[in-house]
Design an enzyme around this catalytic site. Structure first.
Site, PDB file in Angstrom:
ATOM      1  N   ASP A  52      -8.525   5.143  -1.880  1.00  0.00           N
ATOM      2  CA  ASP A  52      -7.839   3.524  -1.706  1.00  0.00           C
ATOM      3  C   ASP A  52      -7.477   3.057  -1.865  1.00  0.00           C
ATOM      4  O   ASP A  52      -7.994   2.424  -3.248  1.00  0.00           O
ATOM      5  CB  ASP A  52      -8.888   2.926  -0.394  1.00  0.00           C
ATOM      6  CG  ASP A  52      -8.450   1.801   0.163  1.00  0.00           C
ATOM      7  OD1 ASP A  52      -7.031   1.216   0.166  1.00  0.00           O
ATOM      8  OD2 ASP A  52      -8.986   1.392   1.278  1.00  0.00           O
ATOM      9  N   HIS A  65      -2.214   0.988   7.144  1.00  0.00           N
ATOM     10  CA  HIS A  65      -2.813   1.554   5.083  1.00  0.00           C
ATOM     11  C   HIS A  65      -2.588   2.872   5.377  1.00  0.00           C
ATOM     12  O   HIS A  65      -1.490   3.799   6.405  1.00  0.00           O
ATOM     13  CB  HIS A  65      -3.977   1.292   5.694  1.00  0.00           C
ATOM     14  CG  HIS A  65      -4.735   1.293   3.919  1.00  0.00           C
ATOM     15  ND1 HIS A  65      -3.531   0.181   3.132  1.00  0.00           N
ATOM     16  CD2 HIS A  65      -5.108   2.259   3.487  1.00  0.00           C
ATOM     17  CE1 HIS A  65      -4.242   0.280   2.245  1.00  0.00           C
ATOM     18  NE2 HIS A  65      -5.193   1.200   2.575  1.00  0.00           N
ATOM     19  N   CYS A  71       0.314  -0.792   0.027  1.00  0.00           N
ATOM     20  CA  CYS A  71       0.381  -0.030   0.012  1.00  0.00           C
ATOM     21  C   CYS A  71       1.391   1.203   0.042  1.00  0.00           C
ATOM     22  O   CYS A  71       0.712   2.331  -0.396  1.00  0.00           O
ATOM     23  CB  CYS A  71      -0.911   0.033   1.193  1.00  0.00           C
ATOM     24  SG  CYS A  71      -0.238  -0.312   3.051  1.00  0.00           S
TER      25      CYS A  71
END
Length: 326
Positions: free
Chosen positions: A180, A162, A56
């Site tokens: 995202d 994250h 991520c």
């Protein structure tokens, strides 16, 4: 019986509002009135899904670097390419990132290593008002973008730590748009800023440090710079350990009282591969990695400097002196 997976999980709402929902669309229509959606279209042009479950941070940074048009200095099948997360391979080995992810500080290092200017802030070193001011300023420009590190559980989402970039801000509702990068799991969504700050204001279990946010922009380098240093050189780790682990105790020795003592002690204990490291630092940056903003005059100046440096490096006396010193 099919096992539950992570593909397209239901986005917890509240606090999040899905970008493609009627309410999310309305927020998107209204947000530009506040002037805080300037970077959205640059980012959305390079929106990508992380290629590994722990990538991520790499995917977020790749999006931002591409949106800032920072040349990766690499080609794909003979043509210039944009970045993807698998190309961000310095500062932390990809094998390690694939297994454990990348810490906040290492991601900032990675951005620097790839030619960006980075201002990183941990939540214990700033306030929610600092965050809001930085975010409002950042989303009002196409010249900088923000990446946040946060804990998903605080937003009622599954998972833990994250990274994702911001796409914009709705000033009237005090809501931010998170692009995202785990798109297989959750779609882009709006979240109120206050609970997002709470999700950021947590400690990373792996490092013991607070999470935070970083503002990434294009580094305007001086055309007179001849050399570049990155973390890709194989000798970097051993030299870094020497500087961090071995040098501080040397400086505390009682018999080191002046600069001569510092230099003598430091040189006598340097790693055997230090000479290779020095030679690597002194190499002129390759032409394909030169900053694309240089004018033709500046490029010619660099080529002249490169030619002069090459002649100096080939001088027998210099090699004898360097060899004797190292």
């Amino acid at each position: 019986m099919a096992l539950a997976g992570i593909y397209r999980r239901v986005l917890p709402s509240p606090p999040a509002v899905e970008f493609a929902s009627p309410q999310g669309k309305q927020l998107f229509i209204e947000a530009p009135d506040g002037g805080n959606m300037e970077g959205f279209f640059k980012l959305i042009s390079y929106y990508q899904t992380q290629s590994e479950p722990a990538y991520c941070g790499l995917a977020s940074l790749a999006m931002v670097l591409n949106a800032l048009a920072i040349d990766p200095g690499r080609t794909w099948k003979g043509t210039p390419s944009s970045r993807d997360d698998s190309m961000l391979d310095c500062c932390e080995p990809l094998s390690k990132v694939k297994e454990k992810g990348i810490p906040f500080g290492k991601l900032a290092c990675l951005a620097h290593c790839n030619g960006a200017k980075v201002d990183a802030f941990r939540t214990n070193e700033s306030t929610i008002d600092d965050f809001r001011r930085s975010f409002v300023s950042c989303t009002a420009s196409q010249d900088s973008h923000m990446i946040i590190s946060y804990h998903r559980a605080k937003l009622k989402q599954t998972g833990n730590g994250h990274f994702s970039p911001f796409g914009g801000y709705h000033a009237g509702r005090d809501m931010v748009l998170i692009l995202d990068v785990a798109r297989f799991k959750y779609p882009p969504h709006w979240v109120p800023l206050s609970p997002l700050w709470e999700a950021m204001d947590s400690i990373d279990d792996a490092t013991g440090h607070y999470k935070g946010f970083m503002i990434v922009s294009k580094l305007q380098k001086s055309p007179s710079i001849l050399y570049t240093v990155s973390c890709r050189n194989e000798n970097w780790n051993s030299i870094m350990k020497y500087l961090i682990r071995d040098v501080p105790p040397l400086l505390k020795l009682e018999d080191i009282k002046d600069i001569e003592g510092v230099l003598s002690g430091g040189i006598s204990s340097i790693p055997s591969n230090f000479n290779e490291f020095v030679m690597w630092i002194a190499e002129v940056r390759r032409k394909e990695e030169e900053v694309s903003i240089l004018s033709e005059e500046e490029r010619k100046r660099l080529e002249l400097n490169e030619a002069v440096l090459k002649q100096v490096q080939e001088t027998h006396y210099l090699h004898m002196w360097a060899g004797g010193w190292l």
